[in-house]
Scaffold this motif. Structure first.
Motif, mmCIF file in Angstrom:
data_model
loop_
_atom_site.group_PDB
_atom_site.id
_atom_site.type_symbol
_atom_site.label_atom_id
_atom_site.label_comp_id
_atom_site.label_asym_id
_atom_site.label_seq_id
_atom_site.Cartn_x
_atom_site.Cartn_y
_atom_site.Cartn_z
ATOM 1 N N PHE A 22 0.830 -1.205 0.000
ATOM 2 C CA PHE A 22 0.000 0.000 0.000
ATOM 3 C C PHE A 22 0.867 1.258 0.000
ATOM 4 N N THR A 23 0.246 2.368 -0.383
ATOM 5 C CA THR A 23 0.839 3.673 -0.123
ATOM 6 C C THR A 23 0.646 3.984 1.356
ATOM 7 N N SER A 24 1.304 4.992 1.858
ATOM 8 C CA SER A 24 1.213 5.315 3.289
ATOM 9 C C SER A 24 -0.215 5.668 3.712
ATOM 10 N N PRO A 25 -0.935 6.556 2.983
ATOM 11 C CA PRO A 25 -2.313 6.854 3.397
ATOM 12 C C PRO A 25 -3.235 5.634 3.278
ATOM 13 N N THR A 26 -3.040 4.840 2.239
ATOM 14 C CA THR A 26 -3.889 3.666 2.040
ATOM 15 C C THR A 26 -3.647 2.632 3.127
ATOM 16 N N PHE A 27 -2.393 2.478 3.568
ATOM 17 C CA PHE A 27 -2.110 1.525 4.636
ATOM 18 C C PHE A 27 -2.803 1.945 5.923
ATOM 19 N N SER A 28 -2.845 3.239 6.198
ATOM 20 C CA SER A 28 -3.535 3.722 7.394
ATOM 21 C C SER A 28 -5.011 3.342 7.364
ATOM 22 N N THR A 29 -5.635 3.503 6.191
ATOM 23 C CA THR A 29 -7.045 3.110 6.052
ATOM 24 C C THR A 29 -7.206 1.602 6.194
ATOM 25 N N PHE A 30 -6.312 0.866 5.569
ATOM 26 C CA PHE A 30 -6.350 -0.598 5.646
ATOM 27 C C PHE A 30 -6.251 -1.077 7.091
ATOM 28 N N ALA A 31 -5.316 -0.539 7.858
ATOM 29 C CA ALA A 31 -5.121 -0.964 9.244
ATOM 30 C C ALA A 31 -6.354 -0.666 10.089
ATOM 31 N N GLY A 48 -19.893 -1.825 8.748
ATOM 32 C CA GLY A 48 -19.630 -2.589 9.965
ATOM 33 C C GLY A 48 -18.200 -2.439 10.453
ATOM 34 N N MET A 49 -17.251 -2.359 9.528
ATOM 35 C CA MET A 49 -15.853 -2.148 9.920
ATOM 36 C C MET A 49 -15.678 -0.781 10.577
ATOM 37 N N LEU A 50 -16.289 0.234 9.997
ATOM 38 C CA LEU A 50 -16.198 1.567 10.598
ATOM 39 C C LEU A 50 -16.820 1.581 11.985
ATOM 40 N N LEU A 51 -17.931 0.882 12.137
ATOM 41 C CA LEU A 51 -18.592 0.810 13.436
ATOM 42 C C LEU A 51 -17.704 0.096 14.454
ATOM 43 N N GLY A 52 -17.091 -1.025 14.037
ATOM 44 C CA GLY A 52 -16.233 -1.764 14.942
ATOM 45 C C GLY A 52 -15.016 -0.969 15.373
ATOM 46 N N ALA A 53 -14.495 -0.122 14.487
ATOM 47 C CA ALA A 53 -13.323 0.693 14.807
ATOM 48 C C ALA A 53 -13.688 1.997 15.498
ATOM 49 N N GLY A 54 -14.986 2.257 15.671
ATOM 50 C CA GLY A 54 -15.426 3.493 16.317
ATOM 51 C C GLY A 54 -15.199 4.722 15.470
ATOM 52 N N LEU A 55 -15.289 4.558 14.146
ATOM 53 C CA LEU A 55 -14.973 5.654 13.237
ATOM 54 C C LEU A 55 -16.184 6.198 12.493
ATOM 55 N N SER A 60 -15.294 10.176 7.056
ATOM 56 C CA SER A 60 -16.281 10.113 5.986
ATOM 57 C C SER A 60 -16.353 8.674 5.484
ATOM 58 N N HIS A 61 -17.559 8.169 5.324
ATOM 59 C CA HIS A 61 -17.694 6.795 4.842
ATOM 60 C C HIS A 61 -17.071 6.628 3.459
ATOM 61 N N ASP A 62 -16.971 7.709 2.709
ATOM 62 C CA ASP A 62 -16.387 7.623 1.375
ATOM 63 C C ASP A 62 -14.919 7.218 1.440
ATOM 64 N N ARG A 63 -14.251 7.584 2.543
ATOM 65 C CA ARG A 63 -12.830 7.206 2.675
ATOM 66 C C ARG A 63 -12.707 5.682 2.710
ATOM 67 N N ALA A 64 -13.606 5.028 3.407
ATOM 68 C CA ALA A 64 -13.557 3.565 3.485
ATOM 69 C C ALA A 64 -13.982 2.923 2.168
ATOM 70 N N HIS A 65 -15.060 3.445 1.580
ATOM 71 C CA HIS A 65 -15.536 2.860 0.325
ATOM 72 C C HIS A 65 -14.523 3.066 -0.804
ATOM 73 N N SER A 66 -13.873 4.217 -0.829
ATOM 74 C CA SER A 66 -12.907 4.486 -1.898
ATOM 75 C C SER A 66 -11.677 3.587 -1.771
ATOM 76 N N PHE A 67 -11.403 3.073 -0.572
ATOM 77 C CA PHE A 67 -10.280 2.146 -0.412
ATOM 78 C C PHE A 67 -10.469 0.930 -1.313
ATOM 79 N N PHE A 68 -11.710 0.462 -1.446
ATOM 80 C CA PHE A 68 -11.983 -0.709 -2.288
ATOM 81 C C PHE A 68 -12.227 -0.326 -3.746
ATOM 82 N N ALA A 69 -12.709 0.884 -3.978
ATOM 83 C CA ALA A 69 -13.100 1.260 -5.336
ATOM 84 C C ALA A 69 -12.004 1.983 -6.106
ATOM 85 N N ARG A 70 -11.194 2.809 -5.421
ATOM 86 C CA ARG A 70 -10.283 3.680 -6.166
ATOM 87 C C ARG A 70 -8.847 3.704 -5.640
#
Length: 371
Positions: A22-31, A48-55, A60-70
């Motif tokens: 991963f790139t550095s920002p992407t790894f942070s999202t992945f972790a 559900g992942m965002l809920l489990g991590a308390g985020l 923004s939910h788009d940050r998580a969704h964009s990890f898989f899409a873009r």
């Protein structure tokens, strides 16, 4: 941008081995998403992942969704890094890798879900064995963990299978196996899979790979013949379908018909029965005798296991022990049900010569009888 969450140090030490994918920002999202996946007790969705991590209120939910899409990362590279992590951590040096391959259906709804379709579902409760969703072919390493009494399978790669796509499940599995073999070129890889995984796509696997699969049901008889084994076949009357008691458009007055035996109401099976009944009449045999003679005509069948419930049924079957049929009748049966196909289910993907060549399925004329 809001500050990144703090991932537990023990988990971050494990995930750090995957940082190069991963790139550095992407790894942070992945972790953060992995942390949420572990902590969440509900479904493993992005939300559900965002809920489990308390985020849920921090990101923004788009940050998580964009990890898989873009986001810039490659699942195949991540799988390679993950496999190296597993091998380094729990597989002794010089030990062959044991790999399992299977597919699973993730049930999804909605017309816009990419790759979703009606397809095979091994866990389906209905008689058709299908479900709607996305199907993934999964490759996992089977390993022993010091804190568990039995081996476990750790998935390291997956590919989306689309029913009308360019690659079959077997081809997807073969491509993942080749890539894994290239990543671990110094180790022997022993792959195991079920009967669905066989065919030409597996012929060109690397020499370091062995592939073990269960024989398809229509390949058992030629193997038994080759090694001189006797074969006792089960249910020559098709679970009652070939007794003549179950007809299309009629309700049979039997316990099996009234209570949950859905195969007795399957239109495709009943269509076959409606074609076999006049054939039996033409030959001058009861349908039960025709069915028994057909089964015992195969040179690989030693005997057939019958299950009469009454003396009347037993007397009927015993009365047909000398019944025999000629090639003209067998040819007509082959036209009604082509050899190697299962009526009412998906056709099998591979047809061995033992199914296609009629002389391999039939005893010589002088040896034919239901005795």
């Amino acid at each position: 941008m809001l500050p990144d969450p703090t991932v537990p140090a023990s988990l971050l030490a494990v995930l750090g081995a995957l940082r190069g994918s991963f790139t550095s920002p992407t790894f942070s999202t992945f972790a953060a998403l992995v942390t949420g996946l572990i902590a969440n007790t509900g479904r493993g969705t992005v939300t559900g992942m965002l809920l489990g991590a308390g985020l849920t209120r921090c990101w923004s939910h788009d940050r998580a969704h964009s990890f898989f899409a873009r986001a810039r990362w490659e699942p195949q590279t991540l799988g390679a890094s993950l496999s190296h992590l597993v091998v380094r951590s729990v597989v002794p040096d010089g030990t062959p890798l044991t790999v399992a391959v299977d597919d699973t259906l993730f049930k999804r709804r909605g017309k816009k879900v990419f790759g979703a379709a009606w397809q095979h579902d091994g866990s389906a409760a209905g008689r058709d064995g299908i479900g709607y969703g996305t199907c993934f072919v999964v490759l996992g390493l089977i390993v022993d963990l010091p804190f568990l009494p039995r081996p476990v399978c750790l998935p390291v790669a997956a590919r989306l299978h689309r029913p009308k796509g360019e690659q079959t499940k077997v081809e997807l599995a073969a491509s993942m196996i080749r890539f894994l073999a290239a990543c671990h070129w110094s180790r022997r890889i022993d792959v195991v899979a079920d009967a669905a995984y066989h065919g030409k796509a597996l012929r060109d696997l690397p020499v370091s790979v062995t592939f073990t699969t269960r024989l398809p049901s229509h390949a058992v008889l030629p193997v038994a013949q080759e090694f001189g084994m006797g074969t006792l076949v089960w249910s020559p009357l098709g679970g009652g379908m070939l007794t003549g008691r179950y007809r299309k458009g009629e309700q049979a007055a039997t316990h099996r018909s009234r209570y949950g035996f859905q195969q007795l109401k399957d239109d495709q099976r009943l269509d076959v029965v409606e074609q076999l009944i006049p054939l039996a009449d033409e030959v001058g045999l009861p349908l039960t005798h025709l069915a028994m003679a057909f089964v015992l005509t195969h040179p690989g069948v030693t005997s057939a296991l019958i299950g009469p419930r009454t003396m009347e049924q037993l007397d009927d079957l015993l009365a047909g022990v000398e019944a025999a049929v000629g090639d003209d009748v067998l040819d007509q049966i082959d036209k009604i049900v082509p050899p190697g196909t299962d009526v009412g289910t998906l056709d099998m993907a591979y047809q061995p010569p033992a199914v296609l060549v009629s002389t391999l399925r039939r005893r010589p004329h002088g040896e034919r009888s239901a005795a």
